[in-house]
Scaffold this motif. Sequence first.
Motif, PDB file in Angstrom:
ATOM      1  N   GLN A  92       0.802  -1.221   0.000  1.00 46.04           N
ATOM      2  CA  GLN A  92       0.000   0.000   0.000  1.00 46.04           C
ATOM      3  C   GLN A  92       0.834   1.270   0.000  1.00 46.04           C
ATOM      4  O   GLN A  92       0.296   2.344  -0.267  1.00 46.04           O
ATOM      5  N   ILE A  93       2.119   1.186   0.263  1.00 51.86           N
ATOM      6  CA  ILE A  93       2.988   2.369   0.235  1.00 51.86           C
ATOM      7  C   ILE A  93       3.676   2.487  -1.132  1.00 51.86           C
ATOM      8  O   ILE A  93       3.542   3.491  -1.822  1.00 51.86           O
ATOM      9  N   SER A  96       0.661   2.357  -4.035  1.00 53.26           N
ATOM     10  CA  SER A  96      -0.563   2.857  -3.431  1.00 53.26           C
ATOM     11  C   SER A  96      -1.705   3.055  -4.426  1.00 53.26           C
ATOM     12  O   SER A  96      -2.872   2.947  -4.066  1.00 53.26           O
ATOM     13  N   PHE A  99      -3.179  -0.784  -5.191  1.00 52.82           N
ATOM     14  CA  PHE A  99      -3.211  -1.702  -4.056  1.00 52.82           C
ATOM     15  C   PHE A  99      -4.265  -2.799  -4.265  1.00 52.82           C
ATOM     16  O   PHE A  99      -5.451  -2.517  -4.389  1.00 52.82           O
ATOM     17  N   PHE A 128      -4.017   3.809   1.307  1.00 54.41           N
ATOM     18  CA  PHE A 128      -3.697   3.632  -0.113  1.00 54.41           C
ATOM     19  C   PHE A 128      -4.467   4.672  -0.913  1.00 54.41           C
ATOM     20  O   PHE A 128      -5.434   5.254  -0.421  1.00 54.41           O
ATOM     21  N   GLU A 129      -4.044   4.872  -2.155  1.00 57.81           N
ATOM     22  CA  GLU A 129      -4.713   5.860  -3.008  1.00 57.81           C
ATOM     23  C   GLU A 129      -5.896   5.284  -3.775  1.00 57.81           C
ATOM     24  O   GLU A 129      -6.944   5.911  -3.861  1.00 57.81           O
TER      25      GLU A 129
END
Length: 172
Positions: A92-93, A96, A99, A128-129
């Motif tokens: 998630q980084i 992101s 994800f 997350f985006e």
Amino acid sequence: MSASIGLFYGSTTGNTESVAELITEHLGQDKVHSIDIAADGIESVSEYEHLILGISTWDFGELQEDWADLWEQLDAVAVAGKSCALFGLGDQIGYSEWFLDAMGLLHERLQSKGAQMVGYWPVEGYNFEASKALTPDHQKFVGLAIDEDCQRSETEERVATWCQQISQEFEL
């Protein structure tokens, strides 16, 4: 008694396999038959009353390689009416914007073939985006969300909780 749950997974780095082993441990080895799709394919899906499928997302929302190799074979697999739960791994980084996208793609494919999807998981606790693995209201993922890169310490508890949830949803 033979296993009523077929757990199918693809694993490049071993993380998805490790989560599959945890799930098997929590649900009981007498109930789960774990299948590495790289070695054994997906042809035996129809033999199980309940299905759990594990997939990781690679790079920019791509399918894990074992699933990518067998993707077209999903069209020939009988899943209509079967209870089916998914678990997905992602970062998630680092990724992101994508994800768990592969889990979302797998969900879409199985649902369109008539699988009865269960095991949805809350989005709380993740950052997350964007994700193709969200329910339409964006309140849940379409399966268990695992991030071994950024939240490894959460995996055991998430798996244990999710296994209790799907045991009820599978009516075990």
